[in-house]
Enzyme design. Structure first.
Site, PDB file in Angstrom:
ATOM      1  N   CYS A 143     -24.188 -29.763  29.794  1.00  0.00           N
ATOM      2  CA  CYS A 143     -24.209 -30.750  29.133  1.00  0.00           C
ATOM      3  C   CYS A 143     -25.459 -31.540  28.863  1.00  0.00           C
ATOM      4  CB  CYS A 143     -23.297 -31.876  29.820  1.00  0.00           C
ATOM      5  SG  CYS A 143     -23.284 -31.842  31.607  1.00  0.00           S
ATOM      6  N   HIS A 184     -24.865 -39.169  29.713  1.00  0.00           N
ATOM      7  CA  HIS A 184     -26.040 -38.841  30.467  1.00  0.00           C
ATOM      8  C   HIS A 184     -27.231 -39.237  29.713  1.00  0.00           C
ATOM      9  CE1 HIS A 184     -23.778 -36.061  32.645  1.00  0.00           C
ATOM     10  NE2 HIS A 184     -24.120 -35.103  32.297  1.00  0.00           N
TER      11      HIS A 184
HETATM   12  N1  LIG Z   1     -17.826 -32.590  32.531  1.00  0.00           N
HETATM   13  C1  LIG Z   1     -18.695 -32.205  32.027  1.00  0.00           C
HETATM   14  O1  LIG Z   1     -19.772 -32.856  31.487  1.00  0.00           O
HETATM   15  C2  LIG Z   1     -18.882 -30.550  31.606  1.00  0.00           C
HETATM   16  C3  LIG Z   1     -19.738 -30.566  30.652  1.00  0.00           C
HETATM   17  C4  LIG Z   1     -20.056 -29.219  30.250  1.00  0.00           C
HETATM   18  C5  LIG Z   1     -19.446 -28.174  30.784  1.00  0.00           C
HETATM   19  N2  LIG Z   1     -18.548 -28.673  31.770  1.00  0.00           N
HETATM   20  C6  LIG Z   1     -17.639 -27.517  32.408  1.00  0.00           C
HETATM   21  O2  LIG Z   1     -16.264 -27.617  31.806  1.00  0.00           O
HETATM   22  C7  LIG Z   1     -15.396 -27.033  33.185  1.00  0.00           C
HETATM   23  C8  LIG Z   1     -14.437 -28.206  33.331  1.00  0.00           C
HETATM   24  O3  LIG Z   1     -14.887 -29.347  33.854  1.00  0.00           O
HETATM   25  P1  LIG Z   1     -14.529 -30.678  33.894  1.00  0.00           P
HETATM   26  O4  LIG Z   1     -15.180 -31.736  34.102  1.00  0.00           O
HETATM   27  O5  LIG Z   1     -13.140 -31.132  32.878  1.00  0.00           O
HETATM   28  O6  LIG Z   1     -13.471 -30.243  35.330  1.00  0.00           O
HETATM   29  P2  LIG Z   1     -12.169 -31.195  35.940  1.00  0.00           P
HETATM   30  O7  LIG Z   1     -12.056 -32.585  35.429  1.00  0.00           O
HETATM   31  O8  LIG Z   1     -12.005 -31.062  37.309  1.00  0.00           O
HETATM   32  O9  LIG Z   1     -10.811 -30.280  35.379  1.00  0.00           O
HETATM   33  C9  LIG Z   1     -10.788 -28.873  35.720  1.00  0.00           C
HETATM   34  C10 LIG Z   1      -9.563 -28.315  34.866  1.00  0.00           C
HETATM   35  O10 LIG Z   1      -9.422 -26.830  35.341  1.00  0.00           O
HETATM   36  C11 LIG Z   1      -8.148 -26.437  35.597  1.00  0.00           C
HETATM   37  N3  LIG Z   1      -8.304 -25.359  36.492  1.00  0.00           N
HETATM   38  C12 LIG Z   1      -9.064 -25.375  37.561  1.00  0.00           C
HETATM   39  N4  LIG Z   1      -8.843 -24.036  38.063  1.00  0.00           N
HETATM   40  C13 LIG Z   1      -7.666 -23.579  37.339  1.00  0.00           C
HETATM   41  C14 LIG Z   1      -7.106 -22.256  37.414  1.00  0.00           C
HETATM   42  N5  LIG Z   1      -7.356 -21.417  38.615  1.00  0.00           N
HETATM   43  N6  LIG Z   1      -6.149 -21.958  36.716  1.00  0.00           N
HETATM   44  C15 LIG Z   1      -5.726 -22.935  35.957  1.00  0.00           C
HETATM   45  N7  LIG Z   1      -6.546 -23.842  35.602  1.00  0.00           N
HETATM   46  C16 LIG Z   1      -7.445 -24.343  36.311  1.00  0.00           C
HETATM   47  C17 LIG Z   1      -7.595 -27.875  36.027  1.00  0.00           C
HETATM   48  O11 LIG Z   1      -6.324 -28.051  36.109  1.00  0.00           O
HETATM   49  P3  LIG Z   1      -5.347 -28.652  37.162  1.00  0.00           P
HETATM   50  O12 LIG Z   1      -5.537 -30.104  36.785  1.00  0.00           O
HETATM   51  O13 LIG Z   1      -4.176 -28.012  37.129  1.00  0.00           O
HETATM   52  O14 LIG Z   1      -6.153 -28.337  38.597  1.00  0.00           O
HETATM   53  C18 LIG Z   1      -8.190 -29.086  35.315  1.00  0.00           C
HETATM   54  O15 LIG Z   1      -7.477 -28.789  34.140  1.00  0.00           O
HETATM   55  C19 LIG Z   1     -16.312 -26.723  33.964  1.00  0.00           C
HETATM   56  O16 LIG Z   1     -16.585 -25.246  33.930  1.00  0.00           O
HETATM   57  C20 LIG Z   1     -17.453 -27.410  33.837  1.00  0.00           C
HETATM   58  O17 LIG Z   1     -18.682 -26.927  34.415  1.00  0.00           O
HETATM   59  C21 LIG Z   1     -18.047 -29.618  32.023  1.00  0.00           C
END
Ligand SMILES: NC(=O)c1ccc[n+]([C@@H]2O[C@H](COP(=O)([O-])OP(=O)(O)OC[C@H]3O[C@@H](n4cnc5c(N)ncnc54)[C@H](OP(=O)(O)O)[C@@H]3O)[C@@H](O)[C@H]2O)c1
Length: 340
Positions: A130, A243
């Site tokens: 991000c 950010h």
């Molecule tokens: N947040 C940011 O600003 C940002 C920016 C760039 C990239 N990212 C990347 O985007 C990704 C997600 O981030 P987030 O912030 O959205 O995280 P989050 O809010 O914690 O959500 C994680 C998601 O992944 C699912 N998940 C986790 N483990 C899984 C598995 N084994 N099988 C199936 N689904 C699974 C979860 O499902 P459940 O609800 O069923 O657990 C949930 O839908 C990460 O790789 C992060 O590094 C995030």
């Protein structure tokens, strides 16, 4: 004739935004599947006016699906992205797993859309971190005009960058500060985040920098130009979404602050809000929910010959993740997976 699109991680911060943005931008969707872990089976998520029930990623068959937007973290991506890609579904991944793989393009459409055709080597495209995404959007037009030699950046990163658990920790700790009987010890973050700032994101590396800082270096080189030198200090702040980045650049050629402002004003994805008066700049609260990367506080750095400083903010869940992924899907559709 639209696309069959999968959103994996649909219950998470980024996945929910992906669904919102696909609907907002009227991405041509014929069929959509919202996936998450088995724990969330049947959870309802919004897609425009519709409500979708999440399905289990583990048993999903990707055959016949065009694109899958992944936001599930590196461990789960390692297991499921190759399965989707092998089934012929192009994966647009938000985790860091494939970002540095030479056979996977790392794309910010305003900056390096042409590199997208490299997707066919693995059927995977990576989305940057991000903090890198908004930075390279701002740097690209200045680099094209004056050649950036060096970047010094300090980030002020919101807790949503650490997923939904990060947001919950800030919320619960903030409430607990006013209610001494509650104790919410640090779990997702290494120290108290409520009413505090933490100069540490991701793991420490041998040279004393953190992985988040290293990512900004490596990703800026891969997306924009390997010759650019960059040093970053990444800091977590008690803000829910958005950010901020304080950026200083040194260029080959002199770039006047007025010309820089005009160049940035004309550049894709950027909104310049830069009045030298109280409130004449953008803060994270105002950028949340928006698509743009906002630039403010553009000024000459007189301590070096060719220096400029500016302030840059963007919604990390949008340009930093979900919006960029949808823009990649749009670019892929226009250039490679044409329909109709
Ligand atoms: N947040 C940011 O600003 C940002 C920016 C760039 C990239 N990212 C990347 O985007 C990704 C997600 O981030 P987030 O912030 O959205 O995280 P989050 O809010 O914690 O959500 C994680 C998601 O992944 C699912 N998940 C986790 N483990 C899984 C598995 N084994 N099988 C199936 N689904 C699974 C979860 O499902 P459940 O609800 O069923 O657990 C949930 O839908 C990460 O790789 C992060 O590094 C995030």
């Amino acid at each position: 004739m639209g696309y069959k699109v999968v959103v994996a991680g649909a219950t998470g911060n980024v996945g929910r935004e992906m669904l919102n943005i696909l609907a907002e931008r009227e991405f041509p969707v014929d069929e959509i599947a919202a996936l998450a872990s088995r724990r969330s089976l049947g959870t309802e998520v919004s897609f425009g006016d519709r409500t979708l029930k999440t399905q289990d990623l583990d048993t999903f068959d990707f055959t016949g699906w065009d694109m899958a937007l992944f936001a599930i973290g590196s461990d789960a991506t390692k297991k499921y992205a190759p399965i989707a890609a092998k089934a012929g579904c192009v994966v647009i991944d938000n985790s860091s797993l494939y970002r540095y793989d030479p056979d996977v393009p790392l794309i910010v459409p305003e900056v390096n859309a042409d590199a997208i055709m490299g997707y066919s080597k693995k059927n995977i495209i990576a989305n940057p971190n991000c903090s890198t995404a908004q930075l390279v959007v701002a740097l690209k037009p200045l680099h094209d005009r004056a050649g950036i030699k060096r970047v010094v950046v300090s980030t002020y990163q919101s807790v949503s960058g650490a997923g939904k658990e990060g947001m919950d920790e800030l919320w619960n700790q903030t409430k607990a500060v006013y209610n001494p009987t509650d104790d919410v010890p640090p779990k997702k973050f290494t120290k108290q985040i409520a009413f505090n700032v933490i100069p540490h994101i991701d793991v420490f590396l041998d040279d004393g920098s953190t992985k988040e800082e290293w990512k900004m270096v490596a990703e800026t080189k891969k997306i924009l130009d390997p010759s650019i030198k960059l040093t970053a200090t990444c800091v977590r702040v008690p803000v829910f979404v958005g950010h901020g980045e304080a950026v200083n650049i040194e260029t080959e050629e002199f770039l006047d602050e007025h010309e820089a402002r005009d160049i940035l004003r004309e550049s894709p994805g950027i909104m310049v809000v830069d009045k030298r008066e109280d409130g004449g700049y953008v803060t994270p609260v105002e950028c949340a929910g928006d698509f743009a990367t906002f630039i403010s506080r553009i000024r000459q750095d007189s301590t070096i010959d060719n220096g400029l400083s500016f302030w840059c903010v963007s919604d990390n869940l949008r340009k930093g993740a979900a919006l960029n992924a949808v823009q990649i899907a749009e670019t892929l559709g226009n250039r490679a997976l044409k329909k109709g």
